[in-house]
Design an enzyme around this catalytic site. Structure first.
Site, PDB file in Angstrom:
ATOM      1  N   LYS A   9       0.846  -1.199   0.000  1.00 10.41           N
ATOM      2  CA  LYS A   9       0.000   0.000   0.000  1.00 10.41           C
ATOM      3  C   LYS A   9       0.873   1.238   0.000  1.00 10.41           C
ATOM      4  O   LYS A   9       1.842   1.325   0.747  1.00 10.41           O
ATOM      5  CB  LYS A   9      -0.895  -0.011   1.236  1.00 10.41           C
ATOM      6  N   SER A  25      -4.014   4.129 -16.781  1.00 15.82           N
ATOM      7  CA  SER A  25      -3.126   3.518 -15.796  1.00 15.82           C
ATOM      8  C   SER A  25      -2.926   4.501 -14.648  1.00 15.82           C
ATOM      9  O   SER A  25      -3.495   5.578 -14.639  1.00 15.82           O
ATOM     10  CB  SER A  25      -1.768   3.185 -16.420  1.00 15.82           C
ATOM     11  N   TYR A  58      -4.145  -0.336 -13.602  1.00 11.98           N
ATOM     12  CA  TYR A  58      -2.871  -1.029 -13.514  1.00 11.98           C
ATOM     13  C   TYR A  58      -1.750  -0.006 -13.366  1.00 11.98           C
ATOM     14  O   TYR A  58      -1.920   1.177 -13.663  1.00 11.98           O
ATOM     15  CB  TYR A  58      -2.639  -1.919 -14.743  1.00 11.98           C
TER      16      TYR A  58
END
Length: 117
Positions: A9, A25, A58
């Site tokens: 994270k 993205s 992504y």
């Protein structure tokens, strides 16, 4: 049984840029990627702290030390520069692995520099 856990994270990264016309993205400073254990093209969930929006995309890498955390393509509509984001990646583990696994949590300052500890 397989268990899905948070593997990494980036916590409360500042969004300095959003580019609607770039291929979709999230571009993240290479140092932040490495510290958080993220892999280029890995699917991530993004949480906008300011609005509560949650979405996925992504990862692509941005130059190390640039402080870049930039939303691209359609995701650029889900946050504005200055918003704080949490970027999370997940992995699947068997039960024995899940019991001992510890995620990599990266906290950053307002310029997306890694904070100690």
């Amino acid at each position: 049984m397989q268990i899905t856990l948070m593997k990494g994270k980036n916590h409360r990264a500042s969004l300095p840029e959003a580019d609607l016309h770039h291929e979709g993205s999230i571009a993240i400073d290479r140092k932040l990627l490495d510290e958080g254990g993220f892999v280029v093209y890995e699917r991530v969930e993004i949480f906008n702290v300011e609005t509560g929006a949650r979405f996925g995309t992504y990862v692509i890498d941005a130059p190390e030390g640039s402080g870049t955390v930039g939303l691209n393509g359609a995701t650029a509509r889900l946050a504005i520069p200055g918003d704080k984001l949490i970027v999370v990646a997940y992995a699947t583990f068997n039960e024995a692995e899940a019991r001992i696994f510890r995620p990599r949590i990266v906290r950053v300052d307002g310029e997306n520099r890694i904070l100690p500890g």
